[in-house]
Design a protein around this motif. Structure first.
Motif, mmCIF file in Angstrom:
data_model
loop_
_atom_site.group_PDB
_atom_site.id
_atom_site.type_symbol
_atom_site.label_atom_id
_atom_site.label_comp_id
_atom_site.label_asym_id
_atom_site.label_seq_id
_atom_site.Cartn_x
_atom_site.Cartn_y
_atom_site.Cartn_z
ATOM 1 N N VAL A 1 0.843 -1.205 0.000
ATOM 2 C CA VAL A 1 0.000 0.000 0.000
ATOM 3 C C VAL A 1 0.877 1.254 0.000
ATOM 4 N N GLU A 2 1.897 1.256 0.835
ATOM 5 C CA GLU A 2 2.827 2.397 0.879
ATOM 6 C C GLU A 2 3.532 2.574 -0.466
ATOM 7 N N PHE A 3 3.896 1.463 -1.087
ATOM 8 C CA PHE A 3 4.557 1.484 -2.392
ATOM 9 C C PHE A 3 3.653 2.136 -3.444
ATOM 10 N N VAL A 4 2.389 1.760 -3.447
ATOM 11 C CA VAL A 4 1.430 2.337 -4.390
ATOM 12 C C VAL A 4 1.329 3.849 -4.190
ATOM 13 N N ASP A 5 1.273 4.303 -2.942
ATOM 14 C CA ASP A 5 1.179 5.737 -2.651
ATOM 15 C C ASP A 5 2.390 6.490 -3.192
ATOM 16 N N CYS A 6 3.567 5.876 -3.073
ATOM 17 C CA CYS A 6 4.782 6.524 -3.571
ATOM 18 C C CYS A 6 4.736 6.696 -5.093
ATOM 19 N N LEU A 7 4.305 5.663 -5.806
ATOM 20 C CA LEU A 7 4.228 5.776 -7.256
ATOM 21 C C LEU A 7 3.181 6.798 -7.681
ATOM 22 N N LYS A 8 2.093 6.879 -6.924
ATOM 23 C CA LYS A 8 1.076 7.889 -7.237
ATOM 24 C C LYS A 8 1.680 9.291 -7.203
ATOM 25 N N LYS A 9 2.453 9.567 -6.151
ATOM 26 C CA LYS A 9 3.022 10.901 -5.984
ATOM 27 C C LYS A 9 4.159 11.166 -6.970
ATOM 28 N N GLN A 10 5.031 10.178 -7.150
ATOM 29 C CA GLN A 10 6.263 10.409 -7.900
ATOM 30 C C GLN A 10 6.118 10.217 -9.409
ATOM 31 N N TYR A 11 5.078 9.511 -9.827
ATOM 32 C CA TYR A 11 4.897 9.320 -11.265
ATOM 33 C C TYR A 11 3.621 9.996 -11.768
ATOM 34 N N TYR A 12 2.469 9.577 -11.248
ATOM 35 C CA TYR A 12 1.202 10.035 -11.826
ATOM 36 C C TYR A 12 0.944 11.518 -11.566
ATOM 37 N N LEU A 13 1.074 11.964 -10.329
ATOM 38 C CA LEU A 13 0.807 13.365 -10.024
ATOM 39 C C LEU A 13 1.873 14.282 -10.619
ATOM 40 N N LYS A 14 3.081 13.767 -10.755
ATOM 41 C CA LYS A 14 4.163 14.564 -11.325
ATOM 42 C C LYS A 14 4.028 14.680 -12.841
ATOM 43 N N ARG A 15 3.724 13.570 -13.513
ATOM 44 C CA ARG A 15 3.640 13.570 -14.976
ATOM 45 C C ARG A 15 2.306 14.097 -15.492
ATOM 46 N N PHE A 16 1.252 13.903 -14.706
ATOM 47 C CA PHE A 16 -0.090 14.266 -15.161
ATOM 48 C C PHE A 16 -0.765 15.168 -14.123
ATOM 49 N N PRO A 17 -0.322 16.415 -14.030
ATOM 50 C CA PRO A 17 -0.934 17.338 -13.056
ATOM 51 C C PRO A 17 -2.445 17.453 -13.294
ATOM 52 N N GLY A 18 -3.189 17.387 -12.208
ATOM 53 C CA GLY A 18 -4.632 17.488 -12.324
ATOM 54 C C GLY A 18 -5.341 16.181 -12.600
ATOM 55 N N ILE A 19 -4.589 15.080 -12.704
ATOM 56 C CA ILE A 19 -5.206 13.783 -12.948
ATOM 57 C C ILE A 19 -6.140 13.436 -11.790
ATOM 58 N N SER A 20 -7.265 12.825 -12.095
ATOM 59 C CA SER A 20 -8.246 12.508 -11.061
ATOM 60 C C SER A 20 -7.800 11.295 -10.246
ATOM 61 N N GLU A 21 -8.297 11.229 -9.022
ATOM 62 C CA GLU A 21 -7.982 10.087 -8.152
ATOM 63 C C GLU A 21 -8.513 8.795 -8.756
ATOM 64 N N ASP A 22 -9.680 8.859 -9.387
ATOM 65 C CA ASP A 22 -10.255 7.657 -10.002
ATOM 66 C C ASP A 22 -9.356 7.130 -11.113
ATOM 67 N N LYS A 23 -8.816 8.029 -11.914
ATOM 68 C CA LYS A 23 -7.957 7.596 -13.014
ATOM 69 C C LYS A 23 -6.656 6.997 -12.490
ATOM 70 N N ILE A 24 -6.125 7.572 -11.425
ATOM 71 C CA ILE A 24 -4.920 6.999 -10.819
ATOM 72 C C ILE A 24 -5.218 5.605 -10.278
ATOM 73 N N ASN A 25 -6.343 5.470 -9.599
ATOM 74 C CA ASN A 25 -6.700 4.171 -9.017
ATOM 75 C C ASN A 25 -6.941 3.120 -10.092
ATOM 76 N N ASP A 26 -7.407 3.539 -11.265
ATOM 77 C CA ASP A 26 -7.559 2.609 -12.379
ATOM 78 C C ASP A 26 -6.210 2.204 -12.951
ATOM 79 N N ALA A 27 -5.211 3.097 -12.791
ATOM 80 C CA ALA A 27 -3.917 2.872 -13.426
ATOM 81 C C ALA A 27 -2.993 1.988 -12.601
ATOM 82 N N ILE A 28 -3.172 1.939 -11.296
ATOM 83 C CA ILE A 28 -2.248 1.185 -10.453
ATOM 84 C C ILE A 28 -3.033 0.331 -9.466
ATOM 85 N N CYS A 29 -2.620 -0.907 -9.337
ATOM 86 C CA CYS A 29 -3.366 -1.800 -8.451
ATOM 87 C C CYS A 29 -2.467 -2.907 -7.926
#
Length: 535
Positions: free
Chosen positions: A490-518
């Protein structure tokens, strides 16, 4: 939104569910199981969301077809390949597993309109209607990116598999939860689900016909689906379809293609790790980029095999699907002469000595054939675009990756018996993951099927505590799969969310992030569900 979904008892109205078509005794039986409970498909953690999803599916089906009973629902999952990339079409073993994300098709069988009606829960995909009388002669234009082509590919596969069968009227609602272009085989899952739906509908419409009763096995479905997907322009090797159909909960699948198709469940004997799938959100569409990526690699590995056989005097190779020889055929021919895998790799380096690669004219010279002959034989059915073929790098990747699959399976089968030694367990997991990391390097450097985003995600995974990480699927986008400590997933997933998805795709929705990583687990393969569709 519907809160429950009941498959507890068989239907009493509508067409007869074809339960005798499958034995359903266990997940590795010869026939696709007919089941009556979602708990047989999904894990406890996934079940609540799936119950809501399937409830919504049934509710929408009733809105679209208010006067029709729901006969059955066919489903096939996506897959994640743990190791063994781009070697299935060379007939080497691979190690995928089915995942929770799937394609489901709700079907009413037996209408009087002589039509197949397709609707999709995703409003981006408009309704399509086909007259059954036209299906035997229907042509699929692989150059047109049309969603219903994947269903039509299943139709063509069913007609080939059951040439004496009559396809009945089918009114369908399709729901797919596998992100397209993610490397999780959404197209293969769709074709497998469509093929299964059509074959099941045929049986439901004529349950006592002797022409196909108990004749279609899981292997039949896989082999037909492999050929069917080629109608939409993808020259698949069979791994994706095998994982989708043969999937077993709690197991990876060692899929063998030589000397015949065989899927052997391999249990995860350690429970101290989890697999995390992370989608780059770079769409890797084999239909669009096939000529310069996927299909080109199939041609390169096939030509490499034919050239090795010609240059080393191995004689004619066994032909795969009427297309050409394989590197597995080369290995078996050398093995008969007492040459081991390192020896074969030496031959590859000797024969393909030009680091810059080979033009079509140089390839023709190595094969002793004309450029026209080579083009017609290898590059017409699946067109490719290239300047030079990279035979040495492609062949070395295939041979080395095949050896990594062997070692990975051996390690899974011989996990540490004593889990009390924490250091020993971690060393084992790191050794297992090192094979995944080596696989990624080979895909990047030899097979040239990675991309900047895949490399970034794989590096971030290791930086944030993964034992190892690699691209999965065809590459050129899509997803990575990482082996991580279970208690840190779970901690690992949170790190990738911050360091990849939020960084590369500013404004990306939480739903889209959750669809992208599992965090994923090995799931059941293809199944037919029947019962009371109470919502």
């Amino acid at each position: 939104m519907p809160q429950s979904f009941d498959f507890s008892t068989p239907t009493s109205t509508g067409s007869t569910p074809p339960s005798e078509f499958y034995d359903g005794s266990d997940a590795v039986s010869s026939y696709v199981p007919v089941i009556s409970s979602l708990s047989a498909v999904y894990s406890k953690s996934a079940l609540p969301a799936q119950e809501q999803r399937w409830g919504s599916l049934v509710a929408l089906f009733r809105q679209l077809y208010p006067n029709e009973d729901l006969t059955f629902i066919a489903r096939s999952p996506g897959r994640v390949n743990l190791i063994g990339e781009h070697i299935d079409y060379s007939l080497f073993d691979v190690l995928p597993m089915a995942i929770t994300q799937d394609v489901v098709i709700a079907v009413h069988v037996g209408g009087a309109d002589g039509q197949i009606i397709l609707n999709n829960t995703d409003p981006r995909f408009p309704s399509r209607i086909f007259n059954i009388a036209d299906l035997k002669d229907i042509e699929i234009d692989a150059t047109v990116h049309e969603w219903s082509n994947y269903f039509l590919a299943g139709v063509k596969g069913a007609l080939s598999l059951l040439p004496l069968a009559e396809i009945p009227s089918m009114h369908c609602l399709i729901d797919g939860r596998i992100p397209t272009g993610s490397g999780l085989s959404s197209s293969s899952a769709f074709v497998c689900a469509a093929l299964l739906a059509i074959v099941t509908a045929v049986k439901a419409a004529a349950p006592h016909s002797e022409s196909f009763a108990n004749a279609v096995t899981k292997s039949d479905l896989v082999q037909s689906a492999v050929v069917s997907e080629r109608y939409v322009g993808v020259n698949s090797g069979g791994m994706d379809q095998s994982a989708s159909v043969f999937g077993v909960p709690g197991h990876a699948l060692r899929v063998q293609f030589y000397p015949e198709l065989k899927a052997t469940p391999v249990a995860f004997q350690s429970d101290e790790f989890a697999f995390v799938i992370a989608n780059t959100l770079v769409v890797a569409d084999k239909h669009v980029t096939g000529p310069i990526h996927y299909n080109l690699r199939v041609v390169e590995t096939t030509l490499a095999a034919e050239i090795l056989a010609n240059q080393c005097g191995l004689g004619p190779l066994p032909i795969r699907d009427g297309f050409g020889g394989t590197l597995r055929g080369v290995v078996e021919a050398f093995k008969a002469r007492g040459v081991d895998i390192p020896g074969v790799m030496n031959k590859v380096n000797e024969v393909f000595s030009k680091p810059e690669g080979y033009t079509l004219a140089e390839t023709a010279q190595l094969l002793g054939q004309s450029e026209v002959e080579i083009t017609q034989k290898y590059m017409t059915r699946f067109p490719v675009r290239f300047e030079r073929f990279q035979f040495r790098a492609r062949a070395l990747h295939v041979l080395e990756e095949a050896e990594r699959v062997k070692k990975y399976c051996e390690m899974l089968n011989h996990a540490p018996a004593d889990h009390s030694d924490g250091d020993g367990e971690e060393k084992y997991l790191r050794a297992l993951a090192s094979l995944m990391t080596a696989s990624h390097r080979s895909c990047r450097d030899l097979f040239d099927c990675s991309c900047d985003e895949l490399d970034e995600l794989a590096n971030l995974a290791v930086t944030n505590g993964a034992y190892g990480s690699r691209l999965t699927g065809a590459g050129w986008g899509g997803a990575t799969v990482s082996l991580v400590p279970k208690d840190k997933a779970v901690e690992f997933v949170d790190c990738l969310k911050k360091q990849y998805y939020l960084k590369r795709f500013p404004g990306i929705s939480e739903d889209k992030i959750n669809d992208a990583i599992c965090i994923t687990e090995p799931a059941l393969g293809s199944a037919v569900l029947v019962g009371n569709y109470n919502v």
